[in-house]
Motif scaffolding. Structure first.
Motif, PDB file in Angstrom:
ATOM      1  N   UNK A  53      -7.266  -2.952 -20.060  1.00 24.53           N
ATOM      2  CA  UNK A  53      -7.061  -4.369 -20.331  1.00 24.53           C
ATOM      3  C   UNK A  53      -6.608  -5.170 -19.129  1.00 24.53           C
ATOM      4  N   UNK A  54      -6.502  -4.535 -17.963  1.00 23.74           N
ATOM      5  CA  UNK A  54      -6.097  -5.270 -16.761  1.00 23.74           C
ATOM      6  C   UNK A  54      -7.099  -6.383 -16.504  1.00 23.74           C
ATOM      7  N   UNK A  55      -6.584  -7.576 -16.241  1.00 20.16           N
ATOM      8  CA  UNK A  55      -7.419  -8.731 -15.943  1.00 20.16           C
ATOM      9  C   UNK A  55      -7.280  -9.047 -14.462  1.00 20.16           C
ATOM     10  N   UNK A  56      -8.403  -9.185 -13.789  1.00 20.18           N
ATOM     11  CA  UNK A  56      -8.421  -9.504 -12.366  1.00 20.18           C
ATOM     12  C   UNK A  56      -7.608 -10.784 -12.147  1.00 20.18           C
ATOM     13  N   UNK A  57      -6.694 -10.737 -11.194  1.00 13.55           N
ATOM     14  CA  UNK A  57      -5.778 -11.856 -10.975  1.00 13.55           C
ATOM     15  C   UNK A  57      -6.441 -13.027 -10.260  1.00 13.55           C
ATOM     16  N   UNK A  58      -6.217 -14.259 -10.756  1.00 19.48           N
ATOM     17  CA  UNK A  58      -6.690 -15.442 -10.057  1.00 19.48           C
ATOM     18  C   UNK A  58      -5.594 -16.040  -9.154  1.00 19.48           C
ATOM     19  N   UNK A  59      -4.418 -15.412  -9.128  1.00 20.73           N
ATOM     20  CA  UNK A  59      -3.252 -15.957  -8.421  1.00 20.73           C
ATOM     21  C   UNK A  59      -3.216 -15.552  -6.952  1.00 20.73           C
ATOM     22  N   UNK A  60      -2.377 -16.261  -6.186  1.00 23.37           N
ATOM     23  CA  UNK A  60      -2.134 -15.880  -4.800  1.00 23.37           C
ATOM     24  C   UNK A  60      -1.338 -14.579  -4.786  1.00 23.37           C
ATOM     25  N   UNK A  61      -1.716 -13.697  -3.866  1.00 23.12           N
ATOM     26  CA  UNK A  61      -1.108 -12.375  -3.795  1.00 23.12           C
ATOM     27  C   UNK A  61      -0.737 -12.022  -2.363  1.00 23.12           C
ATOM     28  N   UNK A  62       0.016 -10.928  -2.241  1.00 26.02           N
ATOM     29  CA  UNK A  62       0.375 -10.364  -0.940  1.00 26.02           C
ATOM     30  C   UNK A  62      -0.132  -8.934  -0.897  1.00 26.02           C
ATOM     31  N   UNK A  63      -0.536  -8.488   0.283  1.00 30.66           N
ATOM     32  CA  UNK A  63      -0.976  -7.105   0.442  1.00 30.66           C
ATOM     33  C   UNK A  63      -0.274  -6.489   1.643  1.00 30.66           C
ATOM     34  N   UNK A  64       0.165  -5.262   1.470  1.00 26.60           N
ATOM     35  CA  UNK A  64       0.762  -4.495   2.559  1.00 26.60           C
ATOM     36  C   UNK A  64      -0.022  -3.201   2.680  1.00 26.60           C
ATOM     37  N   UNK A  65      -0.507  -2.940   3.887  1.00 25.90           N
ATOM     38  CA  UNK A  65      -1.290  -1.746   4.163  1.00 25.90           C
ATOM     39  C   UNK A  65      -0.597  -0.994   5.298  1.00 25.90           C
ATOM     40  N   UNK A  66      -0.270   0.261   5.032  1.00 25.92           N
ATOM     41  CA  UNK A  66       0.379   1.082   6.055  1.00 25.92           C
ATOM     42  C   UNK A  66      -0.421   2.357   6.232  1.00 25.92           C
ATOM     43  N   UNK A  67      -0.752   2.634   7.485  1.00 20.66           N
ATOM     44  CA  UNK A  67      -1.465   3.871   7.807  1.00 20.66           C
ATOM     45  C   UNK A  67      -0.467   4.843   8.417  1.00 20.66           C
ATOM     46  N   UNK A  68      -0.199   5.930   7.705  1.00 21.77           N
ATOM     47  CA  UNK A  68       0.662   7.005   8.190  1.00 21.77           C
ATOM     48  C   UNK A  68      -0.260   8.020   8.852  1.00 21.77           C
ATOM     49  N   UNK A  69      -0.114   8.186  10.159  1.00 19.86           N
ATOM     50  CA  UNK A  69      -1.089   8.964  10.923  1.00 19.86           C
ATOM     51  C   UNK A  69      -0.448  10.005  11.828  1.00 19.86           C
ATOM     52  N   UNK A  70      -1.292  10.924  12.251  1.00 22.89           N
ATOM     53  CA  UNK A  70      -0.936  11.952  13.218  1.00 22.89           C
ATOM     54  C   UNK A  70      -2.002  11.875  14.304  1.00 22.89           C
ATOM     55  N   UNK A  71      -1.670  11.277  15.418  1.00 25.10           N
ATOM     56  CA  UNK A  71      -2.646  11.147  16.493  1.00 25.10           C
ATOM     57  C   UNK A  71      -3.142   9.723  16.631  1.00 25.10           C
ATOM     58  N   UNK A  72      -4.379   9.590  17.116  1.00 25.83           N
ATOM     59  CA  UNK A  72      -4.963   8.284  17.402  1.00 25.83           C
ATOM     60  C   UNK A  72      -5.127   7.460  16.123  1.00 25.83           C
ATOM     61  N   UNK A  73      -5.060   6.148  16.294  1.00 25.22           N
ATOM     62  CA  UNK A  73      -5.168   5.238  15.161  1.00 25.22           C
ATOM     63  C   UNK A  73      -5.918   3.984  15.580  1.00 25.22           C
ATOM     64  N   UNK A  74      -6.753   3.443  14.685  1.00 19.61           N
ATOM     65  CA  UNK A  74      -7.412   2.171  15.014  1.00 19.61           C
ATOM     66  C   UNK A  74      -6.396   1.035  15.049  1.00 19.61           C
ATOM     67  N   UNK A  75      -6.800  -0.082  15.628  1.00 18.47           N
ATOM     68  CA  UNK A  75      -5.946  -1.271  15.650  1.00 18.47           C
ATOM     69  C   UNK A  75      -5.590  -1.659  14.220  1.00 18.47           C
ATOM     70  N   UNK A  76      -4.340  -2.051  14.006  1.00 17.52           N
ATOM     71  CA  UNK A  76      -3.902  -2.367  12.643  1.00 17.52           C
ATOM     72  C   UNK A  76      -4.662  -3.542  12.046  1.00 17.52           C
ATOM     73  N   UNK A  77      -5.071  -4.492  12.877  1.00 22.93           N
ATOM     74  CA  UNK A  77      -5.789  -5.642  12.325  1.00 22.93           C
ATOM     75  C   UNK A  77      -7.196  -5.265  11.866  1.00 22.93           C
ATOM     76  N   UNK A  78      -7.751  -4.180  12.379  1.00 21.29           N
ATOM     77  CA  UNK A  78      -9.101  -3.772  11.993  1.00 21.29           C
ATOM     78  C   UNK A  78      -9.150  -2.963  10.697  1.00 21.29           C
ATOM     79  N   UNK A  79      -8.001  -2.531  10.185  1.00 21.11           N
ATOM     80  CA  UNK A  79      -8.032  -1.743   8.950  1.00 21.11           C
ATOM     81  C   UNK A  79      -7.853  -2.599   7.702  1.00 21.11           C
TER      82      UNK A  79
END
Length: 146
Positions: A53-79
């Motif tokens: 029954x989840x309804x796709x939100x029409x509201x403004x939202x915030x997103x947090x993305x964290x990459x926990x890595x071991x070694x090389x990592x792409x630029x954070x803005x590209x993920x």
């Protein structure tokens, strides 16, 4: 594939939180087949944690993305973009609803204080592999100019 199941508070569908195995796919990737599969994987994981029954939100939202890595990592803005795009029509109507985004990377081998951390993140740390943590929440407008 699905690293954790999120329990929603009664009547509140946010925050939505999940993890998936890394590494993240960079926006710069030219491999269209891989990009499509990556986005489909994220969409499948997100749909798997949403309650019936989840309804796709029409509201403004915030997103947090964290990459926990071991070694090389792409630029954070590209993920950010491939993950946001994968959630269109699943969590929100359009990614233009993202009023605030945070993207960061953290070395999985560092020591961390473990307070107020979700079970979702702890479960993923327990596997010992690179992973991406995604959290979507309601946007709280701020009067601060920073």
């Amino acid at each position: 594939m699905l690293s954790c199941v999120y329990t929603f508070l009664q009547g509140n569908m946010f925050p939505i939180e999940f993890t998936f195995d890394g590494p993240p796919l960079s926006l710069q990737s030219k491999n269209k087949v891989r990009k499509r599969a990556y986005k489909q994987n994220i969409e499948t994981i997100a749909r798997g944690i949403l309650p019936a029954g989840f309804v796709v939100s029409p509201d403004d939202l915030e997103i947090t993305i964290t990459y926990y890595h071991d070694g090389a990592s792409p630029d954070v803005d590209n993920i950010i973009k491939p993950i946001q795009d994968a959630l269109v029509g699943v969590v929100y109507v359009d990614d233009k609803q993202i009023a605030h985004s945070t993207s960061r990377k953290r070395d999985i081998n560092r020591g961390y204080k473990v307070r107020h951390v979700s079970a979702c993140i702890l479960e993923s740390f327990g596997k010992g592999n690179d992973f991406i943590h995604v959290k979507v929440d309601t946007h709280t407008p701020s009067e601060d100019l920073d």
